[in-house]
Structure formats: C-alpha cells, structure tokens
Design a protein around this motif. Structure first.
Motif, PDB file in Angstrom:
ATOM      1  N   SER A   2       0.410 -17.556 -49.614  1.00  0.00           N
ATOM      2  CA  SER A   2       0.760 -18.160 -51.226  1.00  0.00           C
ATOM      3  C   SER A   2       0.681 -16.599 -51.997  1.00  0.00           C
ATOM      4  CB  SER A   2      -0.363 -18.974 -51.613  1.00  0.00           C
ATOM      5  OG  SER A   2      -1.483 -18.506 -51.534  1.00  0.00           O
ATOM      6  N   TYR A   3       1.530 -16.772 -52.956  1.00  0.00           N
ATOM      7  CA  TYR A   3       1.564 -15.562 -54.025  1.00  0.00           C
ATOM      8  C   TYR A   3       0.629 -15.803 -54.925  1.00  0.00           C
ATOM      9  CZ  TYR A   3       3.958 -12.091 -57.241  1.00  0.00           C
ATOM     10  OH  TYR A   3       4.184 -11.253 -58.116  1.00  0.00           O
ATOM     11  N   LEU A 223      -8.667 -11.228 -48.917  1.00  0.00           N
ATOM     12  CA  LEU A 223      -9.103 -12.416 -49.646  1.00  0.00           C
ATOM     13  C   LEU A 223      -7.895 -13.106 -50.077  1.00  0.00           C
ATOM     14  CD1 LEU A 223     -12.435 -11.777 -51.280  1.00  0.00           C
ATOM     15  CD2 LEU A 223     -12.119 -12.761 -49.072  1.00  0.00           C
ATOM     16  N   ALA A 224      -7.047 -12.495 -50.932  1.00  0.00           N
ATOM     17  CA  ALA A 224      -5.897 -12.935 -51.306  1.00  0.00           C
ATOM     18  C   ALA A 224      -5.018 -13.509 -50.471  1.00  0.00           C
ATOM     19  CB  ALA A 224      -5.107 -12.173 -52.364  1.00  0.00           C
ATOM     20  N   ALA A 225      -5.144 -13.166 -49.322  1.00  0.00           N
ATOM     21  CA  ALA A 225      -4.289 -13.333 -48.104  1.00  0.00           C
ATOM     22  C   ALA A 225      -4.830 -14.578 -47.330  1.00  0.00           C
ATOM     23  CB  ALA A 225      -3.643 -12.267 -47.119  1.00  0.00           C
ATOM     24  N   GLU A 226      -5.823 -15.179 -47.939  1.00  0.00           N
ATOM     25  CA  GLU A 226      -6.782 -15.955 -47.163  1.00  0.00           C
ATOM     26  C   GLU A 226      -7.095 -15.576 -45.847  1.00  0.00           C
ATOM     27  OE1 GLU A 226      -4.223 -19.601 -47.527  1.00  0.00           O
ATOM     28  OE2 GLU A 226      -4.516 -19.574 -49.890  1.00  0.00           O
ATOM     29  N   LYS A 227      -7.648 -14.578 -45.435  1.00  0.00           N
ATOM     30  CA  LYS A 227      -8.275 -13.939 -44.196  1.00  0.00           C
ATOM     31  C   LYS A 227      -9.571 -14.427 -43.902  1.00  0.00           C
ATOM     32  CE  LYS A 227      -4.051 -12.173 -42.650  1.00  0.00           C
ATOM     33  NZ  LYS A 227      -3.693 -12.978 -41.767  1.00  0.00           N
ATOM     34  N   GLY A 228     -10.406 -14.764 -44.947  1.00  0.00           N
ATOM     35  CA  GLY A 228     -11.842 -14.807 -44.730  1.00  0.00           C
ATOM     36  C   GLY A 228     -12.571 -13.670 -45.069  1.00  0.00           C
ATOM     37  N   MET A 229     -13.714 -13.462 -45.317  1.00  0.00           N
ATOM     38  CA  MET A 229     -14.609 -12.601 -45.787  1.00  0.00           C
ATOM     39  C   MET A 229     -14.648 -11.417 -44.661  1.00  0.00           C
ATOM     40  SD  MET A 229     -18.276 -12.651 -47.374  1.00  0.00           S
ATOM     41  CE  MET A 229     -19.028 -10.894 -47.912  1.00  0.00           C
TER      42      MET A 229
END
Length: 273
Positions: A2-3, A223-229
C-alpha cells in the motif's frame, strides 16, 4: 504494497548528506509519499566544515502544523531525527498526538548524544523532553549513549552485547533497536515485545556522517512496506553497509555517504524480502 504518507521531522543541512537530504530520497525510493517538517536550516552539517550558518525554524513550526490541521492532513508514519531544540521536540509531540492516522506508527531516532556525551547545545531539559517523545513512539532507535541517557543507567565506554542487553532491559519501550553493538563485528540489538534478536555484520573502516539517518529512513521505509520490525532492521542495516562500502572506495567523499547510487538496491531488497 500500500501507498503510505510519511512525515519526517528533522533539520536540513544544505550540504553534507545527512538529516532531511538523506531521509527524503530514501523514503521516497521506498515507494511512499514523503512529507517534511524541517526544524532548522544549516549551510552544512557540523562534522568538518567549520561552524555552519544556521536558521532556526522553531518559531515557524506551530504555524505549519496549524495550517496542516486546517486542511485535515494526517500521516501514516512519522519519523523524527535530529530536532535541535526543546520547542521542536514539543512540536513533534503535538504532531504525533493529533495528526497520526488510526493504526499509524511513530519512529523516533533520539539523536542527541554519542561517545558518552550530549551533542553541543543540549542539556538535561532536552533529555527529559526527548524521553517524553520516546514515550509516544512505537519504535525508538538509540545508540548506546542515548540508551543510557534515556534509561538513567550509567554510561560505560563499551559496545559488547552483554552491556547492550543491560541497556535494553533498562528501557521501558516495548520496541527498541540499539545501534552500534559489537566489538569485533558491529550491528544492532532489537527488542520487539518479549523477543530479543541480534543482527551483525563485519566492522567497516572509516566513519561517515549520516549513516544513522540512512538507517532510520530505510528502516521506516521497511515498516511502511509492512516488512516487520526485524526484517526492516535487517534491510536497513544491509543497505547502510552497502552505502558505506561504496563511499569507502571514494576517499574524496569524506563528508557524507554516497547513498544515491545504491538506492535502487534498497528498492530491490524491499521487493525481495
């Protein structure tokens, strides 16, 4: 993916490849809208150019924020770096309290100290305000000196993992990335709730301004790309190391990190992981 709309709050050094001149292109390369709130304008960074010309922007920040509020502007992620004044920290707290989208994340790099001492111009009041800012963060990114200041632990001139774990345990934040951990190698120690993990890489020669800003921006982009910490921290560390290796091959580039030629690899890492 998501953007997202990301806001980064920190100073801008016109020459020197640090702070906003690093964060803006790195976050944009991660594929997200990146907005900025500059806390001060400097002709150069403070690492080797002599005394820079400085234009403080603290008095203007409330007007900017108020204009944003009038337009209903909010942010999915907020990243703070070098803020430079107590009033700038207070503005950052107001932005976090009122302009973060539901489910949004705040990342704080408490850039205020290194090698056992505060940066020039900072005092105990600044540390107290920074603690309050860190209380609002979902993730904080201190180095070992900053972790000692935030926790109240006595600083020790060492970088081993045992000392880093003691610092980590003394911090109240649930999600912390301690940077600069390691003696023969170097890397980070990460706490995500109850889980603690280490990520390290060979110690590279040289010391360059802006590497912390690179790491913080790349981590926030992950994080914005939802990769996890942990995955975001690993990508950010690998990217920063590649930038340092590229810079080490150009001795004349002593004042910052040649990150621009490596930006494409950051986008590729985000796509692969």
């Amino acid at each position: 993916m998501s953007y997202k709309r990301i806001l980064t709050i920190q100073d801008i050094s016109c020459v020197g490849q640090c702070s906003l001149t690093v964060a803006l292109p790195v976050l944009s390369a991660c594929g997200h809208e990146t907005c900025v709130l500059p806390t001060a304008l400097l002709s150069t960074h403070t690492g080797g150019f002599g005394k820079p010309a400085v234009v403080p922007l603290s008095n203007t920040l409330p007007e900017i924020v108020e204009h944003w509020k009038e337009n209903g502007i909010t942010f999915d992620l907020i990243l703070t770096g070098y803020l430079g004044s107590v009033s700038a920290i207070q503005t950052a707290m107001r932005v976090m309290d009122t302009m973060l989208s539901p489910g949004g994340l705040c990342v704080v790099d408490p850039a205020m100290a290194d090698h056992g001492r505060l940066y020039s111009g900072f005092d105990e009041e600044y540390v107290r305000e920074m603690k309050m800012l860190c209380d609002r963060a979902h993730v904080i990114l201190p180095n070992l000196t900053e972790a000692a200041l935030l926790s109240g632990m006595r600083y020790e001139d060492r970088t081993d993992e045992a000392y880093a774990r003691r610092l980590l345990e003394s911090l109240p934040n649930e999600r912390v990335i301690l940077t600069g951990v390691g003696e023969k190698d170097t890397g980070l120690l990460l706490r995500d709730g109850a889980a603690v993990r280490r990520y390290s890489h060979p110690r590279l020669p040289g010391s360059y301004s802006g590497t912390g800003d690179l790491f913080a921006a790349a981590f926030t982009g992950g994080l914005a790309a939802e990769k996890g910490m942990y995955e975001s921290a690993k990508i950010a560390a690998d990217f920063t190391c590649r930038c340092i290796e590229y810079t080490a091959a150009a001795p004349a580039h002593w004042y910052g990190v040649k990150f621009e030629p490596v930006l494409r690899s950051l986008a590729e890492m985000l796509e692969k992981e």
